[in-house]
Every structure is written in C-alpha cells, then in structure tokens.
Write a protein that holds these residues in place. Structure first.
Motif, PDB file in Angstrom:
ATOM      1  N   ILE B  19       0.831  -1.232  -0.167  1.00 13.24           N
ATOM      2  CA  ILE B  19      -0.152   0.154   0.219  1.00 13.24           C
ATOM      3  C   ILE B  19       0.959   1.394  -0.019  1.00 13.24           C
ATOM      4  CG2 ILE B  19      -1.671   1.366   1.346  1.00 13.24           C
ATOM      5  CD1 ILE B  19      -2.464  -1.734   2.546  1.00 13.24           C
ATOM      6  N   ASN B  20       0.386   2.513  -0.904  1.00 16.14           N
ATOM      7  CA  ASN B  20       1.655   3.192  -1.349  1.00 16.14           C
ATOM      8  C   ASN B  20       3.093   3.061  -0.960  1.00 16.14           C
ATOM      9  OD1 ASN B  20      -0.763   4.774  -1.340  1.00 16.14           O
ATOM     10  ND2 ASN B  20      -1.281   4.958   1.328  1.00 16.14           N
ATOM     11  N   ASN B  21       3.459   2.012  -1.631  1.00 17.69           N
ATOM     12  CA  ASN B  21       4.978   1.391  -1.838  1.00 17.69           C
ATOM     13  C   ASN B  21       5.260   1.182  -0.093  1.00 17.69           C
ATOM     14  OD1 ASN B  21       5.120   2.305  -4.244  1.00 17.69           O
ATOM     15  ND2 ASN B  21       5.102   4.084  -3.704  1.00 17.69           N
ATOM     16  N   LYS B  22       4.582   0.755   0.928  1.00 22.77           N
ATOM     17  CA  LYS B  22       5.125  -0.020   1.900  1.00 22.77           C
ATOM     18  C   LYS B  22       4.287  -1.435   1.640  1.00 22.77           C
ATOM     19  CE  LYS B  22       5.254   4.325   4.414  1.00 22.77           C
ATOM     20  NZ  LYS B  22       4.326   5.279   5.583  1.00 22.77           N
ATOM     21  N   LYS B  23       5.069  -2.648   2.104  1.00 19.08           N
ATOM     22  CA  LYS B  23       4.703  -4.227   2.131  1.00 19.08           C
ATOM     23  C   LYS B  23       4.562  -3.668   3.540  1.00 19.08           C
ATOM     24  CE  LYS B  23       5.495  -8.244   0.543  1.00 19.08           C
ATOM     25  NZ  LYS B  23       7.122  -9.105  -0.205  1.00 19.08           N
ATOM     26  N   TYR B  24       3.097  -4.159   3.674  1.00 17.15           N
ATOM     27  CA  TYR B  24       2.392  -4.616   5.175  1.00 17.15           C
ATOM     28  C   TYR B  24       2.483  -5.974   5.502  1.00 17.15           C
ATOM     29  CZ  TYR B  24       1.257   0.329   5.402  1.00 17.15           C
ATOM     30  OH  TYR B  24       1.422   1.976   5.650  1.00 17.15           O
ATOM     31  N   VAL B  25       2.656  -6.450   6.299  1.00 18.00           N
ATOM     32  CA  VAL B  25       1.982  -7.905   6.621  1.00 18.00           C
ATOM     33  C   VAL B  25       1.481  -8.461   7.974  1.00 18.00           C
ATOM     34  CG1 VAL B  25       3.892 -10.521   7.273  1.00 18.00           C
ATOM     35  CG2 VAL B  25       5.308  -8.765   5.880  1.00 18.00           C
ATOM     36  N   TYR B  26       0.081  -9.248   7.161  1.00 13.10           N
ATOM     37  CA  TYR B  26      -0.682  -9.290   8.277  1.00 13.10           C
ATOM     38  C   TYR B  26      -0.123 -11.033   9.001  1.00 13.10           C
ATOM     39  CZ  TYR B  26      -3.582  -5.507   5.389  1.00 13.10           C
ATOM     40  OH  TYR B  26      -3.111  -4.154   4.555  1.00 13.10           O
ATOM     41  N   VAL B  36      -4.832 -10.537  16.015  1.00 13.41           N
ATOM     42  CA  VAL B  36      -4.387 -10.436  14.818  1.00 13.41           C
ATOM     43  C   VAL B  36      -3.659  -9.693  14.634  1.00 13.41           C
ATOM     44  CG1 VAL B  36      -5.284  -9.018  12.721  1.00 13.41           C
ATOM     45  CG2 VAL B  36      -6.446 -11.054  13.380  1.00 13.41           C
ATOM     46  N   LEU B  37      -2.450  -9.040  14.006  1.00 14.66           N
ATOM     47  CA  LEU B  37      -1.854  -7.580  13.820  1.00 14.66           C
ATOM     48  C   LEU B  37      -0.595  -7.533  12.901  1.00 14.66           C
ATOM     49  CD1 LEU B  37       1.703  -7.647  15.440  1.00 14.66           C
ATOM     50  CD2 LEU B  37       0.269  -9.744  15.171  1.00 14.66           C
ATOM     51  N   ILE B  38      -1.285  -6.201  12.144  1.00 18.60           N
ATOM     52  CA  ILE B  38      -0.237  -6.043  10.536  1.00 18.60           C
ATOM     53  C   ILE B  38       1.090  -5.702  11.575  1.00 18.60           C
ATOM     54  CG2 ILE B  38      -0.425  -4.442   9.055  1.00 18.60           C
ATOM     55  CD1 ILE B  38      -2.968  -4.312  10.066  1.00 18.60           C
ATOM     56  N   LYS B  39       1.698  -5.819  10.444  1.00 21.71           N
ATOM     57  CA  LYS B  39       3.519  -5.091  11.032  1.00 21.71           C
ATOM     58  C   LYS B  39       3.615  -4.692   9.446  1.00 21.71           C
ATOM     59  CE  LYS B  39       4.917  -6.417  14.915  1.00 21.71           C
ATOM     60  NZ  LYS B  39       5.527  -4.866  15.732  1.00 21.71           N
ATOM     61  N   LYS B  40       5.077  -4.099   9.216  1.00 20.45           N
ATOM     62  CA  LYS B  40       5.268  -3.137   7.628  1.00 20.45           C
ATOM     63  C   LYS B  40       7.008  -3.612   7.238  1.00 20.45           C
ATOM     64  CE  LYS B  40       5.919   1.525   8.753  1.00 20.45           C
ATOM     65  NZ  LYS B  40       5.052   2.468   8.407  1.00 20.45           N
ATOM     66  N   ILE B  41       6.968  -3.709   6.206  1.00 19.48           N
ATOM     67  CA  ILE B  41       8.382  -4.074   6.336  1.00 19.48           C
ATOM     68  C   ILE B  41       9.271  -2.718   6.274  1.00 19.48           C
ATOM     69  CG2 ILE B  41      10.122  -6.053   4.616  1.00 19.48           C
ATOM     70  CD1 ILE B  41       7.964  -7.524   4.038  1.00 19.48           C
ATOM     71  N   VAL B  42      10.936  -2.816   6.516  1.00 22.79           N
ATOM     72  CA  VAL B  42      11.232  -1.711   6.369  1.00 22.79           C
ATOM     73  C   VAL B  42      13.060  -2.465   6.327  1.00 22.79           C
ATOM     74  CG1 VAL B  42      10.790  -0.655   7.436  1.00 22.79           C
ATOM     75  CG2 VAL B  42      12.093  -1.623   8.642  1.00 22.79           C
ATOM     76  N   ILE B  43      13.822  -2.785   5.258  1.00 23.02           N
ATOM     77  CA  ILE B  43      15.057  -2.248   4.994  1.00 23.02           C
ATOM     78  C   ILE B  43      15.930  -1.839   5.495  1.00 23.02           C
ATOM     79  CG2 ILE B  43      16.978  -3.429   2.709  1.00 23.02           C
ATOM     80  CD1 ILE B  43      13.858  -4.149   1.662  1.00 23.02           C
ATOM     81  N   GLU B  44      16.728  -2.385   6.193  1.00 22.60           N
ATOM     82  CA  GLU B  44      18.124  -1.350   7.148  1.00 22.60           C
ATOM     83  C   GLU B  44      19.836  -2.369   6.813  1.00 22.60           C
ATOM     84  OE1 GLU B  44      16.480   1.898  10.170  1.00 22.60           O
ATOM     85  OE2 GLU B  44      17.895  -0.058  10.791  1.00 22.60           O
ATOM     86  N   ASN B  45      20.373  -2.219   5.613  1.00 27.71           N
ATOM     87  CA  ASN B  45      21.549  -2.740   5.435  1.00 27.71           C
ATOM     88  C   ASN B  45      21.218  -4.334   5.526  1.00 27.71           C
ATOM     89  OD1 ASN B  45      23.127  -0.429   7.426  1.00 27.71           O
ATOM     90  ND2 ASN B  45      22.392  -1.582   9.025  1.00 27.71           N
ATOM     91  N   GLU B  58      -3.076   4.530  10.488  1.00 29.12           N
ATOM     92  CA  GLU B  58      -2.488   3.843   9.573  1.00 29.12           C
ATOM     93  C   GLU B  58      -2.624   2.322   9.209  1.00 29.12           C
ATOM     94  OE1 GLU B  58       2.076   3.468  10.310  1.00 29.12           O
ATOM     95  OE2 GLU B  58       1.534   2.914   7.741  1.00 29.12           O
ATOM     96  N   VAL B  59      -3.686   2.089  10.548  1.00 29.57           N
ATOM     97  CA  VAL B  59      -3.835   0.492  10.987  1.00 29.57           C
ATOM     98  C   VAL B  59      -4.827   0.527  10.190  1.00 29.57           C
ATOM     99  CG1 VAL B  59      -3.775  -1.304  12.802  1.00 29.57           C
ATOM    100  CG2 VAL B  59      -1.928   0.521  13.347  1.00 29.57           C
ATOM    101  N   ILE B  60      -6.193   1.211  10.661  1.00 32.95           N
ATOM    102  CA  ILE B  60      -7.105   0.947   9.948  1.00 32.95           C
ATOM    103  C   ILE B  60      -7.237   1.073   8.775  1.00 32.95           C
ATOM    104  CG2 ILE B  60      -9.385   1.882  10.095  1.00 32.95           C
ATOM    105  CD1 ILE B  60      -9.130   3.247  13.110  1.00 32.95           C
ATOM    106  N   ASN B  61      -6.696   2.111   7.640  1.00 35.30           N
ATOM    107  CA  ASN B  61      -5.938   1.890   6.468  1.00 35.30           C
ATOM    108  C   ASN B  61      -5.841   0.025   6.175  1.00 35.30           C
ATOM    109  OD1 ASN B  61      -6.682   3.391   3.754  1.00 35.30           O
ATOM    110  ND2 ASN B  61      -4.871   2.906   4.070  1.00 35.30           N
ATOM    111  N   ALA B  62      -4.769   0.107   6.906  1.00 37.65           N
ATOM    112  CA  ALA B  62      -4.655  -1.533   6.676  1.00 37.65           C
ATOM    113  C   ALA B  62      -4.866  -2.444   6.931  1.00 37.65           C
ATOM    114  CB  ALA B  62      -3.011  -1.965   6.831  1.00 37.65           C
TER     115      ALA B  62
END
Lengths: 265, 76
Positions: B19-26, B36-45, B58-62
């Motif tokens: 969603i909006n170039n962010k990847k959400y994991v349900y 239930v919960l949602i996390k989003k993927i961030v890439i570092e190093n 952001e949670v409610i939208n997802a």
C-alpha cells in the motif's frame, strides 16, 4: 451473492461461541470441524449483509452477537489489533520466519481476521467512525482512548468531570453504548482510583437520572438498582472491581461497561 | 504457509499487501486466531525487519484494505 435469510443468521450463531474459540481450537478436533463449516457461513452472512449497505439488515447479526456477548470479544480483538500493530518493537523477518503445513489453522486464522476486521471496519457493528468523532464525542478524550498507551501516566479526574460524563451518558440517547464505553474507558486510565471514580460516577448517575426511568436503556436501569458500583460488582459475585475486570478476561482491557456486559442495547 | 516468531509466539502470515509503496504483513497468532496484527517491512543494511505501524489511522486503513481484498474469497 446468495441471499441469506435472517433465520440462517440466527441458526449459525447458535452454534458458535467466539469467546471460547482459542481454548477449543487447541484441544477439540470435533469443535474444529464444526466451526469450519459454521464460520464459513457466518462470514458469508456478514459479507452478504454488509454488501447490502442496509444497516437494518445488520441488526440480526448484531443481535445474534449480543446474545453471547460476542460483540465485545470481536470489538476487543479489533482494538487489540490496532494497539499491537503500533508496537514499534522490530522483528528480524527472515531470521524468525518458518514454514509449516497446517491448512486448517490457516483457514481459521484467515477467517478470524476477516471476521474481526470486517466487524471493526463495518462501522456499524462497532462505533468507530473517526470521521464524525467530534459529533459523537461529548466526553473529551484522546485518540488513544480505546486502548490507552499511557497506562503509566497518572490521570486524575475531578468530580465535576465525572458528573459531566454521567450527564452525557444519560442524555446521549442515540449513542448510549458509545458514551458509556468512552466514559468507562477514560476512568479506567487511572487503575489506582478507578473504584473511587466508578462509585462517584454511579452517584452522579443516580442524582441525575430523571423521573421517567423507563426512558433509559434497560441495562443502565438494572445497574442503577444497585446503590453503588461496588454493590453492582459484588452482586455479580466479584470481590472487587479489579477481580471483576480480570475475570472478564480482557487482556488489554482497561474498561468494563454496563452496556456491553449485558450485550448492549 | 509461513510463520513468524514474534516474542516467542508463532504468528501465521495471512497475507502481504503493498500500500503506497509500503509492504504490510498481516499476521494472526497461531494458537489465538482472533489475535490479529499488522507489521510493515523495512529494510536496513540489506536486512528485512518487521516494524510497527506509525499511527492508528495507518493501521485502520491497512485493516480496511485487507478486508476489502478478502471478504469475498473467504465468504465462498
């Protein structure tokens, strides 16, 4: 979409107790098999009724949920999902990822998510319409009121503020459930004084309730037959408000409500 | 089917939605499917992390997007 009769809705809910789902899922194979079919039906029903865009159609689902106090279970699950999702603790995705093969569990989990999210997102089953929160929010609260993240922050309320909450409950006829919910949620933000606050609230409710008591929701009238909130709690077999809250089983709960305990209006 | 260990509890990965170039994991807890919960993927190093969402909205939208995507297929 196949049309669903209201009788089908009632019948489907007769066999399901969402609040017992976790327990039975872990131990009872027969229950698993039964709920697989029933849960498919329930979701089909919700989807069908939700798609109709007719709030009156949802009355049957709402009533069916209320009969077993399942509305609160789903509501808690939805708010808990929001709370947990904003926890900023990071997880190493690749390191912690595993593969397993249990399609049944995945089906139940997938269904549960749709049920929880669907009920929450419908804005009909739960009063979560943030677009109109100013109109629906006579009690001044922060955005995080449902699941306060400021549990360690000392919050105090004056008698005047509690009196105002009581009046809002008694005058907010249309959104009575919502007013009670928000009020209790607020007062539970200070667990050390919640018993004092609740009894003060009870006192004000008694003082302000008008002569024609039949105009008020039955559950509120029933609760106010008890002179204090302590007495109300004791009448339900609990020694304290804390025990009451604990036994009610809300892991993330900072509230109890008169309305939701008896299934709402 | 994939699981992720979060604080000692295995969570089923229900879906991943961008969603909006962010990847959400349900996710849903394996032994408590209403959880239930949602996390989003961030890439570092070069490493992928599951991170918490920033705001309630952001949670409610997802959540809404997940429901819109899945309500029909599970209702079959």
């Amino acid at each position: 979409m196949q049309d669903i009769t209201n009788e089908e809705i009632k019948r489907a809910f007769q066999y399901v107790d969402i609040s017992q789902m976790d327990k039975r899922l872990a131990s009872n194979i027969a229950y698993r098999q039964a709920i697989e079919e029933i849960y498919r039906n329930i979701n089909r029903l919700i989807t069908a009724k939700y798609s109709s865009n007719n709030p009156e159609d949802l009355d049957y689902i709402l009533k069916a949920l209320q009969e077993k106090e399942q509305r609160q279970v789903l509501q808690d699950a939805y708010y808990n999902a929001i709370k947990r999702s904003t926890n900023k603790e990071r997880v190493d995705f690749r390191r912690e990822k595993r593969n397993a093969n249990n399609q049944f569990i995945k089906f139940i989990a997938g269904f549960s998510a749709v049920l929880v999210i669907g009920c929450g997102s419908s804005k009909i089953l739960f009063p979560i319409d943030k677009e109109n929160t100013n109109e629906k929010e006579p009690i001044k609260v922060e955005q995080t009121v449902y699941y306060s993240t400021k549990q360690n922050t000392e919050v105090t309320f004056t008698d005047k503020e509690i009196e105002k909450m009581a009046k809002e409950i008694l005058t907010n006829e249309k959104d009575y459930d919502y007013a009670v919910y928000r009020c209790f949620q607020e007062l539970f933000r200070n667990p050390l004084k919640v018993d004092v606050y609740m009894n003060t609230l009870f006192s004000y409710l008694h003082e302000n309730i008008e002569a024609n008591i039949n105009d008020y929701p039955q559950e509120l009238v029933a609760a106010l037959n008890h002179s204090t909130f302590d007495e109300y709690i004791t009448s339900h077999g609990f020694n304290s408000i804390y025990e009451y809250r604990q036994v009610m089983g809300n892991q993330n709960a900072e509230y109890v409500t008169l309305a939701y305990e008896s299934g709402g209006r | 089917m994939d699981f992720v260990n979060i604080n000692g509890t295995y969570h089923i990965i229900l879906d991943e939605i961008t969603i909006n170039n962010k990847k959400y994991v349900y996710l849903a807890a394996e032994n408590s499917p209403l959880n239930v919960l949602i996390k989003k993927i961030v890439i570092e190093n070069g490493k992928e992390y599951l991170d918490g969402l920033d705001t309630d909205d952001e949670v409610i939208n997802a959540l809404d997007i997940y429901y819109q995507k899945h309500k029909e297929e599970i209702g079959q």
